[in-house]
Write a protein that holds these residues in place. Structure first.
Motif, PDB file in Angstrom:
ATOM      1  N   LYS B  12       0.866  -1.263  -0.125  1.00  0.00           N
ATOM      2  CA  LYS B  12       0.120   0.043  -0.022  1.00  0.00           C
ATOM      3  C   LYS B  12       0.863   1.265  -0.005  1.00  0.00           C
ATOM      4  CE  LYS B  12      -4.044  -2.084   0.773  1.00  0.00           C
ATOM      5  NZ  LYS B  12      -5.048  -2.243  -0.225  1.00  0.00           N
ATOM      6  N   ALA B  13       0.374   2.287  -0.511  1.00  0.00           N
ATOM      7  CA  ALA B  13       1.007   3.754  -0.671  1.00  0.00           C
ATOM      8  C   ALA B  13       1.134   4.120   0.932  1.00  0.00           C
ATOM      9  CB  ALA B  13       0.228   4.292  -1.435  1.00  0.00           C
ATOM     10  N   PRO B  14       1.762   5.153   1.240  1.00  0.00           N
ATOM     11  CA  PRO B  14       2.066   5.617   2.500  1.00  0.00           C
ATOM     12  C   PRO B  14       1.151   6.717   2.554  1.00  0.00           C
ATOM     13  CG  PRO B  14       3.651   6.615   1.260  1.00  0.00           C
ATOM     14  CD  PRO B  14       3.163   5.620   0.234  1.00  0.00           C
ATOM     15  N   TYR B  15       0.293   7.136   3.893  1.00  0.00           N
ATOM     16  CA  TYR B  15      -0.395   8.112   4.377  1.00  0.00           C
ATOM     17  C   TYR B  15      -1.847   8.098   3.717  1.00  0.00           C
ATOM     18  CZ  TYR B  15       4.346   9.627   4.804  1.00  0.00           C
ATOM     19  OH  TYR B  15       5.643   9.931   5.121  1.00  0.00           O
ATOM     20  N   GLY B  16      -2.224   7.465   2.496  1.00  0.00           N
ATOM     21  CA  GLY B  16      -3.497   7.434   2.124  1.00  0.00           C
ATOM     22  C   GLY B  16      -4.444   6.515   2.858  1.00  0.00           C
ATOM     23  N   THR B  17      -3.863   5.457   3.435  1.00  0.00           N
ATOM     24  CA  THR B  17      -4.116   4.509   4.451  1.00  0.00           C
ATOM     25  C   THR B  17      -3.176   4.227   5.610  1.00  0.00           C
ATOM     26  OG1 THR B  17      -3.119   2.450   3.365  1.00  0.00           O
ATOM     27  CG2 THR B  17      -5.588   3.219   2.456  1.00  0.00           C
ATOM     28  N   ASP B  44       1.944  -0.834  -4.853  1.00  0.00           N
ATOM     29  CA  ASP B  44       1.940   0.558  -4.482  1.00  0.00           C
ATOM     30  C   ASP B  44       2.980   0.712  -3.057  1.00  0.00           C
ATOM     31  OD1 ASP B  44       0.535   1.856  -6.416  1.00  0.00           O
ATOM     32  OD2 ASP B  44      -1.262   2.282  -5.114  1.00  0.00           O
ATOM     33  N   TYR B  47       5.837   2.903  -3.294  1.00  0.00           N
ATOM     34  CA  TYR B  47       5.634   4.317  -2.876  1.00  0.00           C
ATOM     35  C   TYR B  47       6.224   4.476  -1.502  1.00  0.00           C
ATOM     36  CZ  TYR B  47       3.319   5.479  -7.141  1.00  0.00           C
ATOM     37  OH  TYR B  47       2.999   5.589  -8.606  1.00  0.00           O
ATOM     38  N   LYS B  50       9.697   5.951  -1.693  1.00  0.00           N
ATOM     39  CA  LYS B  50      10.091   7.131  -2.454  1.00  0.00           C
ATOM     40  C   LYS B  50      10.633   8.023  -1.360  1.00  0.00           C
ATOM     41  CE  LYS B  50       9.932  10.168  -5.752  1.00  0.00           C
ATOM     42  NZ  LYS B  50      10.911  11.079  -4.988  1.00  0.00           N
ATOM     43  N   HIS B  53       9.641  12.808   1.527  1.00  0.00           N
ATOM     44  CA  HIS B  53       8.418  13.030   2.060  1.00  0.00           C
ATOM     45  C   HIS B  53       8.366  14.380   2.699  1.00  0.00           C
ATOM     46  CE1 HIS B  53       7.137   8.329   2.072  1.00  0.00           C
ATOM     47  NE2 HIS B  53       7.439   8.870   1.015  1.00  0.00           N
ATOM     48  N   ARG B  88       5.664   2.434 -12.155  1.00  0.00           N
ATOM     49  CA  ARG B  88       5.476   3.765 -11.291  1.00  0.00           C
ATOM     50  C   ARG B  88       6.467   5.090 -11.649  1.00  0.00           C
ATOM     51  NH1 ARG B  88       3.506  -0.538  -9.233  1.00  0.00           N
ATOM     52  NH2 ARG B  88       1.403  -0.334  -8.241  1.00  0.00           N
TER      53      ARG B  88
END
Lengths: 98, 120
Positions: B12-17, B44, B47, B50, B53, B88
């Motif tokens: 999972k991508a960070p922050y969105g969940t 994802d 991410y 990455k 941040h 990505r």
């Protein structure tokens, strides 16, 4: 119509749904949705394939949080929270594609 | 204490969940119990690593630095799926920590080798 997308284009079909459903208007990418606007990604290809039918925006604080503010694709305007409010006010209606 | 091989699979991508942050919490717990910990990043999840941040604008705690601190907990086995990076527009140079980039098939073999796999 302002279409708001908050899901990553490679995790959920929310952006696909917008591109398949809407004919025109504006798309505002927020939260994980902003990844669609990053250069070299599969999301960028999806947005490019829409062929300029939409005005494209991405929320700057969400780009910055994810470390991708410096790789936004051409044709996408970064907006801050005040810009988000302006977009909602400018359009007759908003739709959040959850 | 018996040492088991724990793999944390991050997709999972960070922050969105909250998944990415929760995964890190459990990774640190497993490391504190001196288990054999490895982290896999795919889809994802790549991410999360990455670099750059800056979370002030969204008023959330940034946790990029925590990945850099994993080494202090002897967590050094970070595996990243190459196809997920490519889809990505990312390369290993875009990531905030040193990782081993490998194919999905190789990641699959790594998973088979574990005693415990926790998915986030």
């Amino acid at each position: 119509m302002l279409h708001i997308v908050n899901k990553s284009p490679l995790d959920r079909p929310s952006l696909d749904a917008v591109l398949q459903t809407a004919e025109a208007g504006a798309i505002l990418l927020i939260e994980d949705g902003v990844y669609a606007a990053t250069k070299g990604s599969a999301g960028e290809a999806k947005l490019k394939s829409a062929g300029g039918k939409f005005k494209l925006y991405a929320l700057a604080p969400d780009l910055e949080a994810r470390g991708v503010a410096d790789r936004v694709m051409d044709g996408v305007t970064a907006v801050d929270y005040a810009g988000f409010v302006d977009l909602v006010a400018e359009h007759k209606a908003s739709q959040s594609w959850l | 204490m018996t040492i088991k091989k724990f793999m944390f699979v991050n997709r999972k991508a960070p922050y969105g969940t909250v998944y990415a942050l929760e995964s890190l919490e459990v990774v640190l717990i497993a490391a504190a119990f001196e288990q054999d910990v490895s982290l896999a990043f795919m889809d994802d999840g790549v991410y999360q690593l990455k670099k750059g941040h800056q979370t002030k604008g969204i008023e959330m705690k940034g946790f990029e630095k925590t990945y850099g601190a994993l080494e202090d907990y002897d967590v050094t086995k970070l595996y990243v799926d190459s196809d997920s990076l490519a889809a990505r527009g990312l390369t290993a140079d875009d990531l905030c920590v040193p990782v081993e980039v490998m194919s999905r098939a190789e990641l699959g073999k790594m998973m088979e080798d574990q005693d415990v796999v926790l998915s986030f």
